[in-house]
Design an enzyme around this catalytic site. Structure first.
Site, PDB file in Angstrom:
ATOM      1  CE  LYS A 112     -50.874-108.976  52.843  1.00 62.24           C
ATOM      2  NZ  LYS A 112     -52.333-109.077  52.900  1.00 62.24           N
ATOM      3  CE  LYS A 192     -50.269-101.785  47.762  1.00 60.26           C
ATOM      4  NZ  LYS A 192     -51.182-102.714  48.199  1.00 60.26           N
ATOM      5  CE  LYS A 195     -51.435 -98.529  61.058  1.00 64.86           C
ATOM      6  NZ  LYS A 195     -51.833 -99.242  62.224  1.00 64.86           N
TER       7      LYS A 195
HETATM    8  P1  AMP Z   1     -56.617-101.798  52.262  1.00 63.25           P
HETATM    9  O1  AMP Z   1     -56.261-100.812  52.889  1.00 63.25           O
HETATM   10  O2  AMP Z   1     -55.510-103.208  51.859  1.00 63.25           O
HETATM   11  O3  AMP Z   1     -57.841-103.099  52.399  1.00 63.25           O
HETATM   12  O4  AMP Z   1     -57.475-101.620  50.264  1.00 63.25           O
HETATM   13  C1  AMP Z   1     -58.400-101.138  50.306  1.00 63.25           C
HETATM   14  C2  AMP Z   1     -58.580-100.287  48.951  1.00 63.25           C
HETATM   15  O5  AMP Z   1     -57.636 -99.173  49.285  1.00 63.25           O
HETATM   16  C3  AMP Z   1     -58.327-101.696  48.418  1.00 63.25           C
HETATM   17  O6  AMP Z   1     -59.425-101.315  46.826  1.00 63.25           O
HETATM   18  C4  AMP Z   1     -57.251-101.213  47.463  1.00 63.25           C
HETATM   19  O7  AMP Z   1     -56.604-101.774  46.494  1.00 63.25           O
HETATM   20  C5  AMP Z   1     -56.563 -99.612  47.846  1.00 63.25           C
HETATM   21  N1  AMP Z   1     -55.603 -99.213  47.967  1.00 63.25           N
HETATM   22  C6  AMP Z   1     -54.898 -99.697  49.037  1.00 63.25           C
HETATM   23  N2  AMP Z   1     -53.328 -98.851  48.806  1.00 63.25           N
HETATM   24  C7  AMP Z   1     -53.860 -98.271  47.331  1.00 63.25           C
HETATM   25  C8  AMP Z   1     -52.554 -97.455  47.270  1.00 63.25           C
HETATM   26  N3  AMP Z   1     -51.397 -96.968  47.558  1.00 63.25           N
HETATM   27  N4  AMP Z   1     -53.304 -96.251  45.774  1.00 63.25           N
HETATM   28  C9  AMP Z   1     -53.860 -96.202  45.397  1.00 63.25           C
HETATM   29  N5  AMP Z   1     -55.792 -97.947  46.458  1.00 63.25           N
HETATM   30  C10 AMP Z   1     -55.350 -98.575  46.334  1.00 63.25           C
END
Ligand code: AMP
Ligand code: TRP
Length: 326
Positions: A112, A192, A195
């Site tokens: 980041k 990965k 968004k």
């Molecule tokens: P976030 O949107 O960053 O708050 O992520 C919410 C949850 O989704 C967290 O547990 C992340 O580890 C999981 N996550 C986010 N992106 C991915 C991805 N590409 N593959 C698997 N898990 C994900």
């Protein structure tokens, strides 16, 4: 007594299939056997540039999608992090036992830092301490997340050990529980799914958009023409089939790709159909919440009230243990 589960998601306003397969599906599966607390973590989200007018809308949208995906507020506590001020209060205390060096080592912080050169704020650095506070306020033991959060949870465990050693046994060491697909790649077939990279399929994507996005998604880069045999092992579309298609269909596209009987377009069409079968009910349920923003708000306020009861108790105990209760 049921064991307690805690997890959080940032209010980006969209939840993609990576979030779903990496974490949210587990959140839902755990409801039956555990005492689950799930949070929309808005204070984490403000560590990167954002629009203060948009954020409240995104919070409500995220809540609708979570509920549509099966996070049932009648059976879990669903709330917004900033509604329970104890999160930031505990964070301050945990900051004082967390070495700066440990935070500087975090992969997500290093990434980041590079992506936000114009805004490397202290919150980006202490982000994992706020996560630890989220978990410890509720003394949660099981934490369902995607792989990218593993390192943060290891740090949480270190914070727990340090706190317990210094102030007496207070918190359990939380365990990481990875989702069915801990790291889903984006449609570029490389990074990965996220968004910010705009390489995602949303959990409420319309059927035609699922197809429009899959149509141009990267497959086996070595398969240039329809008649070339492909290698499913290096194809992201094939890896997505594993989460959406039946055993027989997976076998069919695997073989068909290897001997060039099935082209990438056909393979993607099968995936699009199967994906829509999973997404359609979630998409429709989400629409049933549209226009009912007040109801969603009430649900979140009521969740916060339940969460606060637990958080207040933990803070009483923590204040006494660290010696600020007099
Ligand atoms: P976030 O949107 O960053 O708050 O992520 C919410 C949850 O989704 C967290 O547990 C992340 O580890 C999981 N996550 C986010 N992106 C991915 C991805 N590409 N593959 C698997 N898990 C994900
Ligand atoms: N940082 C997590 C993410 O971006 C979200 C989160 C915040 C979280 N607090 C948490 C996850 C506590 C698990 C437990 O995905």
């Amino acid at each position: 007594m049921k064991k307690r589960v805690f997890s959080g998601i940032q209010p980006t306003g969209i939840i993609h299939i990576g979030n779903y397969l990496g974490a949210i599906k587990r959140w839902v599966d755990l409801i039956e056997e555990y005492d689950c607390i799930y949070s929309i973590v808005d204070y984490h989200a403000i560590t990167v540039s954002y629009d203060p007018k948009e954020l409240p809308i995104r919070i409500i949208e995220s809540a609708k999608i979570l509920m549509a995906a099966g996070v049932d507020p009648d059976r879990v506590i669903l709330f917004v992090q900033s509604s329970v001020s104890e999160h930031t209060e505990l964070e301050w205390i945990l900051n004082t036992i967390t070495p700066v060096g440990d935070l500087e080592r975090m992969t997500q912080y290093k990434d980041k830092r590079q992506q936000n050169v114009e805004n490397i704020n202290t919150g980006l650095l202490t982000y994992p301490v706020l996560m630890a506070s989220d978990i410890l306020l509720y003394k949660a033991e099981v934490i369902p997340v995607g792989e990218d959060q593993k390192q943060h949870l290891e740090l949480t465990r270190e914070i727990v050990r340090k706190f317990n050693r210094r102030f007496g046994n207070t918190f359990p060491e939380p365990q990481t529980l990875l989702g069915v697909a801990p790291r889903i790649k984006g449609l570029d077939g490389n990074a990965k799914m996220s968004k910010s990279l705009n390489n995602y399929i949303a959990l409420i994507e319309e059927k035609e958009d699922i197809w429009n996005k899959l149509r141009i998604a990267v497959t086996d880069p070595a398969r240039k023409r329809r008649n070339d045999p492909g290698n499913p092992e290096v194809c992201n579309i094939y890896s997505l089939h594993k989460y959406f298609s039946s055993e027989e269909e997976i076998e069919k596209v695997n073989k068909g790709c290897r001997n060039a009987e099935i082209g990438c377009v056909e393979c993607k069409k099968i995936l699009a159909e199967n994906m829509d079968r999973v997404i359609a009910p979630i998409r429709e349920k989400k629409k049933s919440f549209d226009g009912k923003e007040n109801l969603v708000r009430e649900i979140l306020y009521s969740g916060a009230e339940q969460a606060r009861k637990i958080a207040v108790q933990t803070m009483e105990e923590v204040r006494e243990k660290i010696g600020v209760k007099f």
